[in-house]
Each structure stands twice: as C-alpha cells, then as structure tokens.
Design an enzyme around this catalytic site. Structure first.
Site, PDB file in Angstrom:
ATOM      1  N   ARG A 215     -17.285  19.860  43.087  1.00 47.94           N
ATOM      2  CA  ARG A 215     -16.889  19.694  41.655  1.00 47.94           C
ATOM      3  C   ARG A 215     -16.789  21.070  40.647  1.00 47.94           C
ATOM      4  O   ARG A 215     -17.294  20.804  39.399  1.00 47.94           O
ATOM      5  CB  ARG A 215     -17.950  18.472  40.854  1.00 47.94           C
ATOM      6  CG  ARG A 215     -18.064  17.412  41.725  1.00 47.94           C
ATOM      7  CD  ARG A 215     -16.936  16.408  41.636  1.00 47.94           C
ATOM      8  NE  ARG A 215     -17.175  15.100  42.433  1.00 47.94           N
ATOM      9  CZ  ARG A 215     -16.714  15.066  43.844  1.00 47.94           C
ATOM     10  NH1 ARG A 215     -16.036  16.236  44.273  1.00 47.94           N
ATOM     11  NH2 ARG A 215     -16.823  14.304  44.445  1.00 47.94           N
TER      12      ARG A 215
ATOM     13  N   SER B 255     -19.693   7.878  36.967  1.00 47.28           N
ATOM     14  CA  SER B 255     -21.048   7.944  37.192  1.00 47.28           C
ATOM     15  C   SER B 255     -21.252   9.264  36.020  1.00 47.28           C
ATOM     16  O   SER B 255     -20.786  10.158  36.159  1.00 47.28           O
ATOM     17  CB  SER B 255     -21.257   8.621  38.374  1.00 47.28           C
ATOM     18  OG  SER B 255     -21.099   7.817  39.551  1.00 47.28           O
TER      19      SER B 255
ATOM     20  N   GLU C  66     -22.965  14.883  34.489  1.00 47.51           N
ATOM     21  CA  GLU C  66     -21.674  15.136  35.529  1.00 47.51           C
ATOM     22  C   GLU C  66     -20.447  15.289  34.656  1.00 47.51           C
ATOM     23  O   GLU C  66     -19.560  15.826  34.493  1.00 47.51           O
ATOM     24  CB  GLU C  66     -21.544  14.275  36.419  1.00 47.51           C
ATOM     25  CG  GLU C  66     -20.448  14.449  37.458  1.00 47.51           C
ATOM     26  CD  GLU C  66     -20.756  13.934  38.797  1.00 47.51           C
ATOM     27  OE1 GLU C  66     -21.210  14.713  39.477  1.00 47.51           O
ATOM     28  OE2 GLU C  66     -20.397  12.786  38.878  1.00 47.51           O
TER      29      GLU C  66
HETATM   30  C1  FAD Z   1     -14.439   4.366  36.447  1.00 52.09           C
HETATM   31  C2  FAD Z   1     -14.400   5.985  36.796  1.00 52.09           C
HETATM   32  C3  FAD Z   1     -14.582   6.376  38.091  1.00 52.09           C
HETATM   33  C4  FAD Z   1     -14.570   7.719  38.415  1.00 52.09           C
HETATM   34  N1  FAD Z   1     -14.815   7.976  39.893  1.00 52.09           N
HETATM   35  C5  FAD Z   1     -14.719   9.335  40.430  1.00 52.09           C
HETATM   36  C6  FAD Z   1     -14.970   9.969  41.796  1.00 52.09           C
HETATM   37  O1  FAD Z   1     -14.937   9.063  42.731  1.00 52.09           O
HETATM   38  N2  FAD Z   1     -14.853  11.099  41.953  1.00 52.09           N
HETATM   39  C7  FAD Z   1     -14.659  11.980  40.982  1.00 52.09           C
HETATM   40  O2  FAD Z   1     -14.525  13.312  41.339  1.00 52.09           O
HETATM   41  N3  FAD Z   1     -14.609  11.615  39.694  1.00 52.09           N
HETATM   42  C8  FAD Z   1     -14.567  10.392  39.240  1.00 52.09           C
HETATM   43  N4  FAD Z   1     -14.276  10.159  37.858  1.00 52.09           N
HETATM   44  C9  FAD Z   1     -14.185  11.276  36.973  1.00 52.09           C
HETATM   45  C10 FAD Z   1     -12.712  11.406  36.523  1.00 52.09           C
HETATM   46  O3  FAD Z   1     -11.651  10.945  37.620  1.00 52.09           O
HETATM   47  C11 FAD Z   1     -12.380  12.895  36.704  1.00 52.09           C
HETATM   48  O4  FAD Z   1     -13.361  13.650  35.968  1.00 52.09           O
HETATM   49  C12 FAD Z   1     -10.860  13.154  36.338  1.00 52.09           C
HETATM   50  O5  FAD Z   1     -10.539  14.253  37.175  1.00 52.09           O
HETATM   51  C13 FAD Z   1     -10.436  13.731  34.844  1.00 52.09           C
HETATM   52  O6  FAD Z   1      -9.401  13.815  34.758  1.00 52.09           O
HETATM   53  P1  FAD Z   1      -8.785  13.786  33.137  1.00 52.09           P
HETATM   54  O7  FAD Z   1      -7.305  13.935  33.424  1.00 52.09           O
HETATM   55  O8  FAD Z   1      -8.939  12.317  32.662  1.00 52.09           O
HETATM   56  O9  FAD Z   1      -9.322  15.071  32.334  1.00 52.09           O
HETATM   57  P2  FAD Z   1     -10.069  14.852  31.305  1.00 52.09           P
HETATM   58  O10 FAD Z   1     -11.190  13.997  31.151  1.00 52.09           O
HETATM   59  O11 FAD Z   1      -8.985  14.714  30.014  1.00 52.09           O
HETATM   60  O12 FAD Z   1     -10.448  16.377  31.157  1.00 52.09           O
HETATM   61  C14 FAD Z   1     -11.762  16.859  31.955  1.00 52.09           C
HETATM   62  C15 FAD Z   1     -11.906  18.192  31.928  1.00 52.09           C
HETATM   63  O13 FAD Z   1     -10.501  18.992  32.670  1.00 52.09           O
HETATM   64  C16 FAD Z   1      -9.807  19.946  31.808  1.00 52.09           C
HETATM   65  N5  FAD Z   1      -8.298  19.822  31.924  1.00 52.09           N
HETATM   66  C17 FAD Z   1      -7.785  18.600  32.220  1.00 52.09           C
HETATM   67  N6  FAD Z   1      -6.340  18.986  32.442  1.00 52.09           N
HETATM   68  C18 FAD Z   1      -6.177  20.319  32.545  1.00 52.09           C
HETATM   69  C19 FAD Z   1      -5.281  20.919  32.404  1.00 52.09           C
HETATM   70  N7  FAD Z   1      -3.906  20.610  32.856  1.00 52.09           N
HETATM   71  N8  FAD Z   1      -5.306  22.360  32.457  1.00 52.09           N
HETATM   72  C20 FAD Z   1      -6.485  22.749  32.268  1.00 52.09           C
HETATM   73  N9  FAD Z   1      -7.578  21.973  32.045  1.00 52.09           N
HETATM   74  C21 FAD Z   1      -7.407  20.591  32.123  1.00 52.09           C
HETATM   75  C22 FAD Z   1     -10.176  19.339  30.547  1.00 52.09           C
HETATM   76  O14 FAD Z   1     -10.353  20.495  29.366  1.00 52.09           O
HETATM   77  C23 FAD Z   1     -11.756  18.901  30.477  1.00 52.09           C
HETATM   78  O15 FAD Z   1     -12.657  19.825  30.367  1.00 52.09           O
HETATM   79  C24 FAD Z   1     -14.207   8.810  37.602  1.00 52.09           C
HETATM   80  C25 FAD Z   1     -13.908   8.306  36.294  1.00 52.09           C
HETATM   81  C26 FAD Z   1     -14.257   6.865  35.857  1.00 52.09           C
HETATM   82  C27 FAD Z   1     -13.791   6.498  34.484  1.00 52.09           C
END
Ligand code: FAD
Length: 294
Positions: A168, A216, A288
């Site tokens: 992660r 989570s 997390e």
């Molecule tokens: C119901 C649910 C289940 C989930 N299950 C899992 C799982 O099984 N495994 C897992 O690993 N995660 C899980 N997650 C967490 C989620 O999937 C991840 O954290 C996801 O990868 C975040 O992506 P986002 O595009 O929404 O990022 P955001 O939430 O918008 O941003 C997260 C971080 O990434 C950075 N970021 C985003 N895009 C960029 C970019 N283009 N360049 C630089 N920085 C960037 C942002 O600045 C921020 O710090 C779950 C979430 C939910 C809601």
C-alpha cells in the site's frame, strides 16, 4: 491566476464519505494541455504557501475541514488502449480500475485483472498506493508511469524499480511530487502476491456494506487481530454517533448515513475506537484512509 483557478468550490462529492466540504482553490485537468498550466499553479502555490491535493474519486479520503485552504486538483484524464497482440494496456490515470478490468474481460477476453472488478478508485489512485485485493496488486503488471514532476515542471517516465512499490505504498505516495498522467501495464504474464480463487464479486457483495464509506478504515494490526475484530471486541460494531457509524456488516467500515453532514462525527468515532482498542489491547489503530486537514 484567477482565470485558471476556481474559488470557493463545493467538493462534498469528492470524498466517498460525502461530508460537507469546500475548497478555497480548485482546478480541473480535463485534457493533457491542462497539465502544462500546472507550472503557473505551482508557482502560485509556492508564493502563497499552499499545498496541492490531487483527487479522482476520493474513495480513500476523509475531508476533515469545512473549507480547505489549499488547492484541489481534480483529475479527469480518460482514455485507454489495449494491444491484444503484445498484451500491453496503456491507460490514463482517471479511468476507473474496476471499469478497465471489466472492459479487458468483456471486450478482449483478458481475465488477468478479474480480481480488480469491484475495486473502487482510479488507475492513478490505485498506482499511488499500490491498491490490491485477493492477492493481486497494482504493481504486479506495472511497466511504467508517465508523470508530471511538480518540482522540475517536466514530464518524466518512471519504471517499476523507480516507482518503489511496497505494501500500500509507492514513490508517488511517499514523495507526493508527481502527478500520474498515464500508466502502462504488461498483462502478458500472471504475477501475484498469493493465489486466490475467491469469487471476488460475490465476496464483496456479502461482506461489504453499501453506502458512504472509504472501505476498510483502519489498517489490520495482524491476521489474528484484524481491525474489524478489534472494533467488534470493544463493542463498537453498529455503534452510531449522530449520522456516522461503524457498519453492522463489517465493523471496520466507518460510514455516514446522510450526504452533506459533519466530518466531526467521523473524527469522534475514530478517536473513540482508537482509545477503546488501546485501553483494552494496547494496540494503536492506524488509519488506512487518508485524513485531509488544513
Ligand atoms: C467500498 C470500498 C472498498 C475498497 N476496497 C479496497 C481493496 O480491496 N483494496 C484496496 O487496496 N483499496 C480498497 N479501497 C480503497 C480505494 O479503492 C483506493 O484507495 C483507491 O485506489 C483510491 O483511488 P481514488 O482514485 O479514488 O483516489 P482518491 O481517493 O481520489 O485519492 C487517494 C490518494 O491518491 C492520490 N492520487 C489519486 N490520483 C492521483 C494521480 N493521478 N496522481 C497523483 N496522485 C494521485 C491522491 O492525491 C490521494 O492522496 C476500497 C474503497 C472502498 C470505498
């Protein structure tokens, strides 16, 4: 600068908790040309001592403020291509990883990313923190990322070694000095942390509550003491505080019932869980989900 940046923009919908939030400055990257305006935005941020926050879906962000004093940069860069002969996927960072995994399977018969079906978030977010599920991690088939370096103001390419992935985590998360534009994956081989034949779609349906959450909330302390088990043990499963609560279905899912509500209810429950778990087990729960404060 006023032309580039919007001011006092509502960003409630940009965190999956949907708590009421605004940002003082806001910018959208809709086309690759918009990336080049970043130079001016960075200069402005330095002059005014403002940090930048990139957001796609906010599936991993808790906004712990009423008005964000920094600059929110919303990424909307979409497009992908899959070379079915070489098995190379080239994808812009704001494509949803879940959508791409489904497209690969349905349109190209490429099933390597099947376990990502149901994983919320963008390609950029997944690369940023090396998202993973059921033994498959984003880093496994990662080839290279095209990024905008906020320090040099140049577009660069980082390979897998330079991206320094671990659990992660990655160089992107560690340094926060790159905007991830586009990523290439080599899907010609299976690499995984561990193999799994779990039916991921069914599994998520069964254990994951639907509604406003970021998945989570706390990191698992160990296999024996998962965060969900610890929260349950201290009596906080299905514990409600105003409109925030720990889910009845999965105790490590912190949730909100109503959109546009107050982040303070979530912070109250986070502190309560930390205190109760510490008092009973001497374990420090760690979030997390990224808590964003001014
Ligand atoms: C119901 C649910 C289940 C989930 N299950 C899992 C799982 O099984 N495994 C897992 O690993 N995660 C899980 N997650 C967490 C989620 O999937 C991840 O954290 C996801 O990868 C975040 O992506 P986002 O595009 O929404 O990022 P955001 O939430 O918008 O941003 C997260 C971080 O990434 C950075 N970021 C985003 N895009 C960029 C970019 N283009 N360049 C630089 N920085 C960037 C942002 O600045 C921020 O710090 C779950 C979430 C939910 C809601």
């Amino acid at each position: 600068m006023e032309k580039l940046l919007q001011q006092n923009v509502d960003i409630t919908h940009l965190s999956n908790f949907k708590t009421k939030a605004k940002t003082k400055y806001y910018y959208e990257i809709n086309h690759i040309e918009d990336v080049f305006h970043m130079k001016d935005i960075i200069a402005f941020s330095k002059e005014n001592n403002l940090k930048l926050l990139f957001i796609w879906g906010g599936t991993n962000l808790l906004f712990a403020f009423d008005i964000f004093e920094w600059i929110v940069i919303k990424n909307n860069l979409k497009w992908f291509a899959y070379d079915r002969v070489k098995n190379i996927l080239e994808v812009y960072s704001s494509e949803s990883i879940w959508y791409i995994a489904e497209k690969l399977e349905n349109d190209y018969g490429q099933k390597l990313w099947h376990r990502f079906i149901g994983l919320p978030g963008s390609i950029g977010g997944a690369v940023f923190w090396n998202a993973g599920c059921f033994g498959l991690e984003t880093q496994n088939n990662f080839l290279e990322a095209e990024v905008y370096n906020l320090e040099s103001g140049k577009i660069e390419k980082l390979n897998k070694i330079e991206s320094a992935f671990w659990y992660r985590n990655s160089i992107f998360k560690q340094t926060e000095k790159y905007f991830i534009i586009k990523v290439k994956f080599d899907l010609s081989f299976l690499e995984e942390k561990y193999s799994s034949d779990v039916d991921n779609i069914q599994f998520r349906k069964e254990i994951q509550p639907s509604g406003n959450s970021c998945g989570s909330f706390f990191k698992n302390h160990s296999k024996e003491y998962s965060a969900g088990k610890l929260i349950e043990e201290v009596g906080l499963k299905w514990y409600v505080h105003n409109t925030a609560f720990f889910s009845e279905k999965h105790a490590n899912f912190l949730m909100t019932q109503v959109d546009n509500w107050d982040y303070r209810d979530l912070l109250f429950l986070i502190d309560l869980a930390k205190k109760k778990v510490h008092d009973r087990f001497w374990i420090e729960l760690q979030a997390e989900v990224r808590i964003i404060q001014n």
